[in-house]
Design a protein around this motif. Structure first.
Motif, PDB file in Angstrom:
ATOM      1  N   LEU A  76       0.776  -1.194  -0.099  1.00 40.99           N
ATOM      2  CA  LEU A  76       0.025   0.002   0.102  1.00 40.99           C
ATOM      3  C   LEU A  76       0.692   1.419  -0.166  1.00 40.99           C
ATOM      4  CD1 LEU A  76      -2.851  -1.070   2.531  1.00 40.99           C
ATOM      5  CD2 LEU A  76      -3.277  -0.556   0.041  1.00 40.99           C
ATOM      6  N   LEU A  77       2.085   1.189   0.660  1.00 46.07           N
ATOM      7  CA  LEU A  77       2.733   2.326   0.679  1.00 46.07           C
ATOM      8  C   LEU A  77       4.063   2.526  -0.275  1.00 46.07           C
ATOM      9  CD1 LEU A  77       3.382   2.365   4.699  1.00 46.07           C
ATOM     10  CD2 LEU A  77       1.969   3.762   3.309  1.00 46.07           C
ATOM     11  N   ASN A  78       3.700   1.578  -1.328  1.00 48.44           N
ATOM     12  CA  ASN A  78       4.611   1.348  -2.288  1.00 48.44           C
ATOM     13  C   ASN A  78       6.255   1.568  -2.030  1.00 48.44           C
ATOM     14  OD1 ASN A  78       2.949   1.068  -4.655  1.00 48.44           O
ATOM     15  ND2 ASN A  78       2.395   3.258  -4.165  1.00 48.44           N
ATOM     16  N   LEU A  79       6.537   0.595  -0.649  1.00 52.31           N
ATOM     17  CA  LEU A  79       7.761   0.745  -0.211  1.00 52.31           C
ATOM     18  C   LEU A  79       8.793  -0.317  -1.064  1.00 52.31           C
ATOM     19  CD1 LEU A  79       7.010   0.589   3.345  1.00 52.31           C
ATOM     20  CD2 LEU A  79       7.795   2.689   2.005  1.00 52.31           C
ATOM     21  N   LEU A  80       9.869   0.090  -1.322  1.00 51.96           N
ATOM     22  CA  LEU A  80      10.863  -0.800  -1.865  1.00 51.96           C
ATOM     23  C   LEU A  80      11.385  -1.985  -0.756  1.00 51.96           C
ATOM     24  CD1 LEU A  80      12.721   1.520  -4.221  1.00 51.96           C
ATOM     25  CD2 LEU A  80      10.983  -0.076  -4.775  1.00 51.96           C
ATOM     26  N   TRP A  81      10.593  -2.525   0.025  1.00 55.28           N
ATOM     27  CA  TRP A  81      11.099  -3.607   0.794  1.00 55.28           C
ATOM     28  C   TRP A  81      10.733  -4.799   0.567  1.00 55.28           C
ATOM     29  CZ3 TRP A  81       9.105  -0.347   5.671  1.00 55.28           C
ATOM     30  CH2 TRP A  81      10.079   0.811   5.711  1.00 55.28           C
ATOM     31  N   PHE A  82      11.149  -5.974   1.176  1.00 57.83           N
ATOM     32  CA  PHE A  82      10.418  -7.244   1.083  1.00 57.83           C
ATOM     33  C   PHE A  82      10.709  -8.233   2.179  1.00 57.83           C
ATOM     34  CE2 PHE A  82      14.781  -8.036  -0.443  1.00 57.83           C
ATOM     35  CZ  PHE A  82      14.691  -9.307  -0.131  1.00 57.83           C
ATOM     36  N   ILE A  83       9.781  -9.223   2.428  1.00 57.41           N
ATOM     37  CA  ILE A  83      10.143  -9.896   3.499  1.00 57.41           C
ATOM     38  C   ILE A  83      10.436 -11.363   2.831  1.00 57.41           C
ATOM     39  CG2 ILE A  83       8.881 -11.232   5.418  1.00 57.41           C
ATOM     40  CD1 ILE A  83       6.980  -8.859   5.666  1.00 57.41           C
ATOM     41  N   PRO A  84      11.737 -11.867   2.902  1.00 52.96           N
ATOM     42  CA  PRO A  84      12.001 -12.994   2.461  1.00 52.96           C
ATOM     43  C   PRO A  84      11.316 -14.513   3.067  1.00 52.96           C
ATOM     44  CG  PRO A  84      13.760 -12.254   3.809  1.00 52.96           C
ATOM     45  CD  PRO A  84      12.754 -11.251   3.623  1.00 52.96           C
ATOM     46  N   MET A  85      10.972 -15.514   2.258  1.00 55.42           N
ATOM     47  CA  MET A  85      10.265 -16.570   2.815  1.00 55.42           C
ATOM     48  C   MET A  85      11.383 -17.276   4.017  1.00 55.42           C
ATOM     49  SD  MET A  85       7.465 -17.157   1.137  1.00 55.42           S
ATOM     50  CE  MET A  85       7.187 -19.034   1.272  1.00 55.42           C
ATOM     51  N   LYS A  86      12.494 -17.318   3.649  1.00 59.07           N
ATOM     52  CA  LYS A  86      13.556 -17.916   4.478  1.00 59.07           C
ATOM     53  C   LYS A  86      14.824 -16.903   4.458  1.00 59.07           C
ATOM     54  CE  LYS A  86      12.192 -22.644   3.778  1.00 59.07           C
ATOM     55  NZ  LYS A  86      12.717 -23.792   3.487  1.00 59.07           N
ATOM     56  N   CYS A  87      15.336 -16.887   5.864  1.00 58.06           N
ATOM     57  CA  CYS A  87      16.451 -15.948   6.015  1.00 58.06           C
ATOM     58  C   CYS A  87      17.243 -16.298   7.087  1.00 58.06           C
ATOM     59  CB  CYS A  87      15.975 -14.421   5.994  1.00 58.06           C
ATOM     60  SG  CYS A  87      17.198 -13.269   6.215  1.00 58.06           S
TER      61      CYS A  87
END
Length: 58
Positions: free
Chosen positions: A24-35
């Motif tokens: 919604l905020l169009n952020l250039l972030w992501f949450i990886p599946m595994k880390c």
């Protein structure tokens, strides 16, 4: 040991809500599946329930 049951449900719900907010905020972030997170100078690492990373690779 992998988390199961209620812990996994809560982590999944938080992950889903954060992904919606990121979109919604169009952020250039992501949450990886595994880390794996390895602190500097340490011989071991830990696996967080979720982590938010910057999508811009420098």
């Amino acid at each position: 040991m992998e988390p199961t049951g209620l812990h996994e449900q809560v982590a999944g719900l938080i992950n889903r809500k954060l992904n919606i907010a990121i979109d919604l905020l169009n952020l250039l972030w992501f949450i990886p599946m595994k880390c794996l997170i390895k602190p500097l100078g340490e011989n071991s690492a830990f696996r967080p329930d979720f982590v938010i990373l910057d999508r811009i690779w420098r």
